[in-house]
Design a protein around this motif. Sequence first.
Motif, mmCIF file in Angstrom:
data_model
loop_
_atom_site.group_PDB
_atom_site.id
_atom_site.type_symbol
_atom_site.label_atom_id
_atom_site.label_comp_id
_atom_site.label_asym_id
_atom_site.label_seq_id
_atom_site.Cartn_x
_atom_site.Cartn_y
_atom_site.Cartn_z
ATOM 1 N N THR A 165 59.661 31.011 27.859
ATOM 2 C CA THR A 165 58.550 31.974 27.949
ATOM 3 C C THR A 165 57.440 31.013 28.022
ATOM 4 N N GLY A 166 57.145 29.947 27.303
ATOM 5 C CA GLY A 166 55.972 28.971 27.525
ATOM 6 C C GLY A 166 55.761 28.673 28.784
ATOM 7 N N ASP A 167 56.874 28.159 29.621
ATOM 8 C CA ASP A 167 56.756 27.684 31.060
ATOM 9 C C ASP A 167 56.132 28.773 31.993
ATOM 10 N N LEU A 168 56.824 30.126 31.834
ATOM 11 C CA LEU A 168 56.317 31.329 32.299
ATOM 12 C C LEU A 168 54.630 31.503 32.180
ATOM 13 N N LEU A 169 54.579 31.432 30.881
ATOM 14 C CA LEU A 169 53.175 31.527 30.623
ATOM 15 C C LEU A 169 52.071 30.508 31.273
ATOM 16 N N ARG A 170 52.446 29.420 31.175
ATOM 17 C CA ARG A 170 51.791 28.145 31.716
ATOM 18 C C ARG A 170 51.781 28.505 33.386
ATOM 19 N N TRP A 171 52.783 28.882 33.919
ATOM 20 C CA TRP A 171 52.754 29.238 35.519
ATOM 21 C C TRP A 171 51.747 30.426 35.630
ATOM 22 N N ALA A 172 51.898 31.134 35.188
ATOM 23 C CA ALA A 172 51.059 32.456 35.229
ATOM 24 C C ALA A 172 49.493 32.108 34.983
ATOM 25 N N MET A 173 49.193 31.249 34.061
ATOM 26 C CA MET A 173 47.789 30.898 33.878
ATOM 27 C C MET A 173 47.306 30.125 35.024
ATOM 28 N N ARG A 174 47.982 29.300 35.481
ATOM 29 C CA ARG A 174 47.570 28.436 36.636
ATOM 30 C C ARG A 174 47.523 29.275 37.922
ATOM 31 N N ALA A 175 48.469 30.279 38.035
ATOM 32 C CA ALA A 175 48.427 31.025 39.221
ATOM 33 C C ALA A 175 47.022 32.017 39.207
ATOM 34 N N LEU A 176 46.879 32.629 37.917
ATOM 35 C CA LEU A 176 45.764 33.618 37.994
ATOM 36 C C LEU A 176 44.396 32.770 37.865
ATOM 37 N N ALA A 177 44.453 31.426 37.536
ATOM 38 C CA ALA A 177 43.263 30.588 37.575
ATOM 39 C C ALA A 177 43.002 30.340 39.128
ATOM 40 N N ALA A 178 43.977 29.995 39.952
ATOM 41 C CA ALA A 178 43.955 29.614 41.275
ATOM 42 C C ALA A 178 43.399 30.913 42.001
ATOM 43 N N LEU A 179 44.030 31.904 41.807
ATOM 44 C CA LEU A 179 43.784 33.286 42.440
ATOM 45 C C LEU A 179 42.250 33.541 42.263
ATOM 46 N N GLY A 180 41.867 33.400 41.065
ATOM 47 C CA GLY A 180 40.464 33.785 40.423
ATOM 48 C C GLY A 180 39.559 33.044 41.604
ATOM 49 N N SER A 181 39.789 31.546 41.651
ATOM 50 C CA SER A 181 38.798 30.688 42.440
ATOM 51 C C SER A 181 38.866 31.124 43.646
ATOM 52 N N VAL A 182 39.622 31.747 44.432
ATOM 53 C CA VAL A 182 39.848 31.854 45.781
ATOM 54 C C VAL A 182 39.274 33.314 45.916
ATOM 55 N N TRP A 183 39.561 34.341 45.092
ATOM 56 C CA TRP A 183 39.126 35.782 45.292
ATOM 57 C C TRP A 183 37.645 35.923 44.680
ATOM 58 N N PHE A 184 36.981 35.122 43.951
ATOM 59 C CA PHE A 184 35.714 35.422 43.218
ATOM 60 C C PHE A 184 34.880 35.587 44.558
ATOM 61 N N PHE A 185 33.833 36.429 44.399
ATOM 62 C CA PHE A 185 32.788 36.637 45.636
ATOM 63 C C PHE A 185 31.654 37.404 44.901
ATOM 64 N N ALA A 186 30.600 36.818 44.942
ATOM 65 C CA ALA A 186 29.275 37.163 44.181
ATOM 66 C C ALA A 186 28.330 37.295 45.571
ATOM 67 N N PRO A 187 27.960 38.499 45.893
ATOM 68 C CA PRO A 187 27.098 38.740 47.043
ATOM 69 C C PRO A 187 25.525 38.108 46.606
ATOM 70 N N LEU A 188 24.794 37.861 47.503
ATOM 71 C CA LEU A 188 23.754 37.383 47.457
ATOM 72 C C LEU A 188 22.810 38.397 47.315
ATOM 73 N N PRO A 189 21.662 38.335 46.611
ATOM 74 C CA PRO A 189 20.583 39.533 46.393
ATOM 75 C C PRO A 189 19.922 39.481 47.828
ATOM 76 N N PRO A 190 19.336 40.602 48.130
ATOM 77 C CA PRO A 190 18.613 41.011 49.355
ATOM 78 C C PRO A 190 17.467 40.089 49.381
ATOM 79 N N PRO A 191 16.977 39.974 50.428
ATOM 80 C CA PRO A 191 15.542 38.912 50.533
ATOM 81 C C PRO A 191 14.427 39.862 50.101
ATOM 82 N N TRP A 192 13.538 38.926 49.538
ATOM 83 C CA TRP A 192 12.228 39.633 49.261
ATOM 84 C C TRP A 192 11.082 38.830 49.989
ATOM 85 N N PRO A 193 10.145 39.448 50.794
ATOM 86 C CA PRO A 193 9.831 40.550 50.765
ATOM 87 C C PRO A 193 11.052 41.545 51.687
#
Length: 74
Positions: free
Chosen positions: A7-35
Amino acid sequence: MPHHVTTGDLLRWAMRALAALGSVWFFAPLPPPWPPTDQYPAGPPPLHPERMCPGVPLTDVEARLQRQLSEERG
């Protein structure tokens, strides 16, 4: 000799997979320009529930807030 997956092997694999997925799928749009520009106008879009009605005057509190905001923007 076969390797038994724990179970520990599976959890470590899942954590690494989710961390990699999060680093690829994370997107924060830029705020609109001012003025504001034509592409990013100031204020809510038409028919937005917070859009001001042009025929209704501002309350005293709204007028005071508008003055404060316009002073802060320059």
